[in-house]
Design an enzyme around this catalytic site. Structure first.
Site, PDB file in Angstrom:
ATOM      1  N   TYR A  61       0.837  -1.215   0.000  1.00 14.38           N
ATOM      2  CA  TYR A  61       0.000   0.000   0.000  1.00 14.38           C
ATOM      3  C   TYR A  61       0.866   1.257   0.000  1.00 14.38           C
ATOM      4  O   TYR A  61       0.697   2.132   0.851  1.00 14.38           O
ATOM      5  CB  TYR A  61      -0.910   0.010   1.236  1.00 14.38           C
ATOM      6  CG  TYR A  61      -1.924  -1.122   1.335  1.00 14.38           C
ATOM      7  CD1 TYR A  61      -2.267  -1.910   0.246  1.00 14.38           C
ATOM      8  CD2 TYR A  61      -2.560  -1.379   2.550  1.00 14.38           C
ATOM      9  CE1 TYR A  61      -3.197  -2.936   0.363  1.00 14.38           C
ATOM     10  CE2 TYR A  61      -3.504  -2.397   2.667  1.00 14.38           C
ATOM     11  CZ  TYR A  61      -3.810  -3.169   1.570  1.00 14.38           C
ATOM     12  OH  TYR A  61      -4.748  -4.178   1.689  1.00 14.38           O
ATOM     13  N   PRO A 206     -15.805  -3.682   3.018  1.00 13.21           N
ATOM     14  CA  PRO A 206     -17.190  -3.936   3.454  1.00 13.21           C
ATOM     15  C   PRO A 206     -18.176  -2.926   2.875  1.00 13.21           C
ATOM     16  O   PRO A 206     -19.382  -3.161   2.914  1.00 13.21           O
ATOM     17  CB  PRO A 206     -17.102  -3.797   4.980  1.00 13.21           C
ATOM     18  CG  PRO A 206     -15.947  -2.872   5.219  1.00 13.21           C
ATOM     19  CD  PRO A 206     -14.962  -3.208   4.132  1.00 13.21           C
ATOM     20  N   LEU A 207     -17.634  -1.827   2.338  1.00 15.07           N
ATOM     21  CA  LEU A 207     -18.507  -0.801   1.749  1.00 15.07           C
ATOM     22  C   LEU A 207     -18.443  -0.828   0.222  1.00 15.07           C
ATOM     23  O   LEU A 207     -18.755   0.158  -0.442  1.00 15.07           O
ATOM     24  CB  LEU A 207     -18.091   0.590   2.272  1.00 15.07           C
ATOM     25  CG  LEU A 207     -18.068   0.716   3.797  1.00 15.07           C
ATOM     26  CD1 LEU A 207     -17.506   2.065   4.222  1.00 15.07           C
ATOM     27  CD2 LEU A 207     -19.466   0.512   4.382  1.00 15.07           C
TER      28      LEU A 207
END
Ligand code: ATR
Length: 339
Positions: A61, A206-207
């Site tokens: 990342y 999760p979104l």
């Protein structure tokens, strides 16, 4: 505000985290340029002060591990559970996966250095290298546990059979998967396997990478270089219309209940069981506070069923790559590249 954030155990080895985690990726990479460091450190501190102490990062990342390392200074380290990952390597613009023992060790040492800590709480295999037996990768992770460099081990996007084989070498504490009310394929095999073996479940995205929390606006506001525009089929024009209606249905329920769609998406996941911990990504304190509010949303079984059914109408694959199968299809044979 003061929402109480419960603690949950992931696996049976002793790992305990906040019921809601914080996905830190987009602070540093993939969703446009890195966000201002001071703002992100403030956000991380706000998260920890609010009780969300389970921080999720990876060596893939951008400079995110370095950012987190800075945020941990001044007595903060002891308050958090740091999860990071290794295994995806970028080489000349191409992504490959490395699970070789030598690489596992080198990657761990490098993450410890960037995070500037002595021990990683949860160390995940980010993607599975299908050219190396998982027993070899796990064997090295076992040594790192024995040496005190990592406390607990996890797998990300692994198949059920890989989870079983890995768990036989060294008990796994958590499996990280994309699980949300529009990505439910994991419910068929992966989740039952985790439950049978007593492994905790960490639900990433999760979104729906923002589509479930902001609808198509998530894309309208996306910065130049945001990977969602390029690599995520569900954000493509041909699928967006159908997927927009998932968000619209959620909005209707949210309006009726007086909560946000993000809260519905997170509550739906948290109500799947005490072994499930969602890690929504955010770069904004306002959104973090909204996500915290999901802990107070209790959905009825009718609402759970209604939300569950939305996945049937979703159009498009999760990724054009990056699932556990892309490695077989795209990776060249192991050659002479190093950690
Ligand atoms: P990932 O972490 O893999 O990107 P995600 O958790 O499903 O996936 O979604 C993250 C996205 O949802 C981010 O774009 C985040 O935007 P900000 O950085 O602007 O917050 C967005 N998001 C997170 N919480 C939100 C909320 N409560 N309301 C609206 N958008 C939210």
């Amino acid at each position: 505000m003061g929402v109480n954030v419960p603690r949950v155990k992931l696996g049976s080895q002793g790992l305990e985290v906040s019921k809601l985690g914080l996905g830190c990726m987009s602070m540093s990479a993939y969703y446009g340029p890195p966000k201002p460091e001071a703002d992100m450190i403030q956000l991380i501190h706000h998260s920890i002060d609010s009780g969300v102490t389970f921080l999720d990062t990876s060596d893939f990342y951008g400079d995110n591990e370095i950012l987190i390392g800075k945020a941990l200074k001044g007595g903060v380290r002891e308050k958090v559970q740091i999860a990071t990952k290794f295994g995806i390597v970028s080489r000349e613009g191409e992504m490959i996966v490395n699970g070789e023992a030598e690489y596992v060790r080198a990657a761990c040492e490098a993450s410890l250095k960037r995070l500037d800590i002595h021990c990683i709480d949860l160390y995940y295999v980010h993607r599975i290298d299908t050219r190396v037996p998982i027993e070899v990768t796990m064997g090295e992770l076992k040594k790192l546990v024995e040496e005190g460099k990592i406390k607990y081990v996890g797998l990300s996007e692994a198949s059920a059979s890989t989870i079983r084989r890995a768990h036989a070498v060294l008990p796994i504490s958590a499996v990280q998967i994309e699980w949300s009310l529009w990505s439910r394929d994991v419910e068929q095999e992966i989740i039952p396997t985790c439950r049978e073996l007593g492994i905790g479940i960490v639900a990433y995205s999760p979104l729906g990478h923002g589509l479930l929390s902001a609808g198509p606006k998530a894309l309208e506001n996306a910065a130049e270089g945001d990977v969602r525009k390029t690599y995520f089929p569900r954000f493509k024009d041909e699928n967006l219309e159908a997927n927009k209606s998932v968000y619209e249905e959620m909005s209707e329920m949210g309006t009726r209940r007086g909560c946000s769609t993000a809260q519905l998406a997170l509550a739906w996941l948290m109500q799947q069981g005490d072994d499930v911990c969602p890690i929504p990504g955010t770069t904004k304190i306002k959104n973090l506070n909204d996500n915290l509010g999901s802990l107070t949303v209790k959905l009825t079984s009718e609402e759970m069923d209604k939300l569950s059914a939305l996945a049937d109408t979703v159009k498009g694959e999760r990724y054009t790559f990056m699932t556990h199968t892309w490695i077989n299809a795209n990776t060249p044979p192991l050659s002479s590249w190093n950690a």
